[in-house]
Motif scaffolding. Structure first.
Motif, PDB file in Angstrom:
ATOM      1  N   LEU A   1      35.206  35.989  39.911  1.00 29.30           N
ATOM      2  CA  LEU A   1      35.588  35.296  38.690  1.00 29.30           C
ATOM      3  C   LEU A   1      37.009  35.687  38.319  1.00 29.30           C
ATOM      4  N   GLU A   2      37.758  34.745  37.758  1.00 29.73           N
ATOM      5  CA  GLU A   2      39.138  35.022  37.367  1.00 29.73           C
ATOM      6  C   GLU A   2      39.427  34.427  35.994  1.00 29.73           C
ATOM      7  N   ARG A   3      40.306  35.116  35.265  1.00 27.91           N
ATOM      8  CA  ARG A   3      40.826  34.566  34.017  1.00 27.91           C
ATOM      9  C   ARG A   3      42.235  35.093  33.821  1.00 27.91           C
ATOM     10  N   LYS A   4      42.983  34.421  32.950  1.00 31.17           N
ATOM     11  CA  LYS A   4      44.357  34.804  32.650  1.00 31.17           C
ATOM     12  C   LYS A   4      44.431  35.462  31.282  1.00 31.17           C
ATOM     13  N   GLU A   5      45.217  36.511  31.184  1.00 33.43           N
ATOM     14  CA  GLU A   5      45.464  37.152  29.902  1.00 33.43           C
ATOM     15  C   GLU A   5      46.801  37.877  29.951  1.00 33.43           C
ATOM     16  N   GLY A   6      47.665  37.568  29.023  1.00 35.45           N
ATOM     17  CA  GLY A   6      48.948  38.258  28.937  1.00 35.45           C
ATOM     18  C   GLY A   6      49.785  38.152  30.196  1.00 35.45           C
ATOM     19  N   GLY A   7      49.668  37.033  30.902  1.00 34.47           N
ATOM     20  CA  GLY A   7      50.421  36.864  32.142  1.00 34.47           C
ATOM     21  C   GLY A   7      49.827  37.594  33.326  1.00 34.47           C
ATOM     22  N   ILE A   8      48.619  38.127  33.168  1.00 32.63           N
ATOM     23  CA  ILE A   8      47.924  38.864  34.223  1.00 32.63           C
ATOM     24  C   ILE A   8      46.649  38.117  34.601  1.00 32.63           C
ATOM     25  N   THR A   9      46.335  38.087  35.897  1.00 30.50           N
ATOM     26  CA  THR A   9      45.062  37.549  36.350  1.00 30.50           C
ATOM     27  C   THR A   9      44.052  38.685  36.419  1.00 30.50           C
ATOM     28  N   VAL A  10      42.981  38.552  35.643  1.00 33.99           N
ATOM     29  CA  VAL A  10      41.899  39.533  35.644  1.00 33.99           C
ATOM     30  C   VAL A  10      40.815  39.021  36.590  1.00 33.99           C
ATOM     31  N   VAL A  11      40.542  39.788  37.636  1.00 38.18           N
ATOM     32  CA  VAL A  11      39.574  39.400  38.656  1.00 38.18           C
ATOM     33  C   VAL A  11      38.326  40.253  38.508  1.00 38.18           C
ATOM     34  N   VAL A  12      37.161  39.593  38.528  1.00 33.46           N
ATOM     35  CA  VAL A  12      35.883  40.293  38.495  1.00 33.46           C
ATOM     36  C   VAL A  12      35.131  39.987  39.788  1.00 33.46           C
ATOM     37  N   TYR A  13      34.799  41.035  40.529  1.00 34.96           N
ATOM     38  CA  TYR A  13      33.987  40.900  41.722  1.00 34.96           C
ATOM     39  C   TYR A  13      32.534  41.159  41.312  1.00 34.96           C
ATOM     40  N   THR A  14      31.766  40.086  41.187  1.00 36.11           N
ATOM     41  CA  THR A  14      30.444  40.197  40.581  1.00 36.11           C
ATOM     42  C   THR A  14      29.463  40.996  41.437  1.00 36.11           C
ATOM     43  N   LYS A  15      29.668  41.035  42.747  1.00 32.06           N
ATOM     44  CA  LYS A  15      28.745  41.769  43.615  1.00 32.06           C
ATOM     45  C   LYS A  15      28.885  43.275  43.431  1.00 32.06           C
ATOM     46  N   THR A  16      30.111  43.731  43.180  1.00 32.32           N
ATOM     47  CA  THR A  16      30.346  45.170  43.019  1.00 32.32           C
ATOM     48  C   THR A  16      30.574  45.552  41.562  1.00 32.32           C
TER      49      THR A  16
END
Length: 264
Positions: free
Chosen positions: A27-42
């Motif tokens: 999963l990915e989202r943008k915040e403050g010019g940064i891409t926050v990535v979430v690896y749901t399996k780990t």
């Protein structure tokens, strides 16, 4: 009105609604010019800049504390940061990124007292309502038989405790404060918390309004694990407290009760 609670809830709802799934388990989202990535399996996070360069990775337990984030890094250390202008800005501690705690309006003044009688310790609460020009009140909160207690005191270590705006500093972190009217009592060499427990603990300690208990050689936070299980247990920093189990395993206890064990 608890502004900090409302603000934290809004931030969490707002941020979670902007995740997009670009491939299975990511999963990915943008915040403050940064891409926050979430690896749901780990259940780990990574932070990338606008060019896709990885700035931080293998973050566990990344949590918004209101004005920034706390996480456990790949070296099993707590880190604090904000996302601003395409940069990850490091912060020195949780205090720098926690919500401010504000209560709107005027509140009554309270004084809790322990009165000695022949057979009981009587616990009363006086409420000063002069701020609203109404009659003051005194109520009996309970009593502890002297058969069950040799001594007792409030969370400040005294037999009286006055407060008006009792701190809710931990509410936005989902850590339950001890009640301002709670009474710690001792019977022989054991301690209890009135009205919640009998005298079963070898130690009861209030730190930052949070109740830590000890039984034998083991520690716990009462609202998380009433039966102590940790050989060592530190104070909360943000939503995490450092622990060590009797078998030597170490990690962080989250305010939710989840344990993050150190990774090699």
């Amino acid at each position: 009105m608890k502004i900090s609670l409302l603000l934290t809830s809004f931030i969490l709802l707002f941020s979670s609604s902007f995740y997009s799934q670009n491939k299975k388990g990511v999963l990915e989202r943008k915040e403050g010019g940064i891409t926050v990535v979430v690896y749901t399996k780990t259940d780990k996070n990574a932070l990338k800049d606008q060019s896709g360069k990885v700035l931080l990775e293998d973050l566990r337990g990344m949590t918004n504390l209101g004005r920034g984030y706390q996480a456990i890094d790949s070296k099993n250390q707590l880190i604090y940061f904000t996302l601003e202008g395409g940069n990850v800005v490091s912060k020195p501690n949780a205090k720098e990124i926690k919500n401010y705690n504000m209560v709107c309006g005027t509140v009554p003044n309270y004084t809790a007292s322990i009165k000695y009688t022949l057979d009981y310790f009587k616990i009363t609460l006086f409420t000063d309502n002069s701020w609203i020009n109404t009659k003051n009140t005194t109520e009996i909160l309970g009593q502890i038989s002297k058969n069950n207690a040799d001594d007792c005191y409030f969370i400040n270590g005294e037999r009286t405790f006055s407060y008006s705006n009792y701190s809710e500093m931990n509410a936005s972190l989902n850590i339950k404060n001890e009640s301002p009217n709670a009474v710690i009592f001792r019977k022989d060499s054991l301690y209890g918390i009135f009205p919640k427990t009998k005298a079963i603990y070898s130690e009861v300690k209030i730190t930052n309004y949070i109740t830590k208990v000890k039984k034998g050689d083991l520690f716990g936070y009462y609202e998380i694990n009433k039966t102590p299980k940790y050989k060592k247990l530190g104070d909360f920093e943000g939503i995490y407290a450092r622990f060590e189990l009797p078998d030597g395993r170490k990690g962080y206890l989250a305010s939710s009760g989840h344990e993050y064990f150190d990774e090699q």
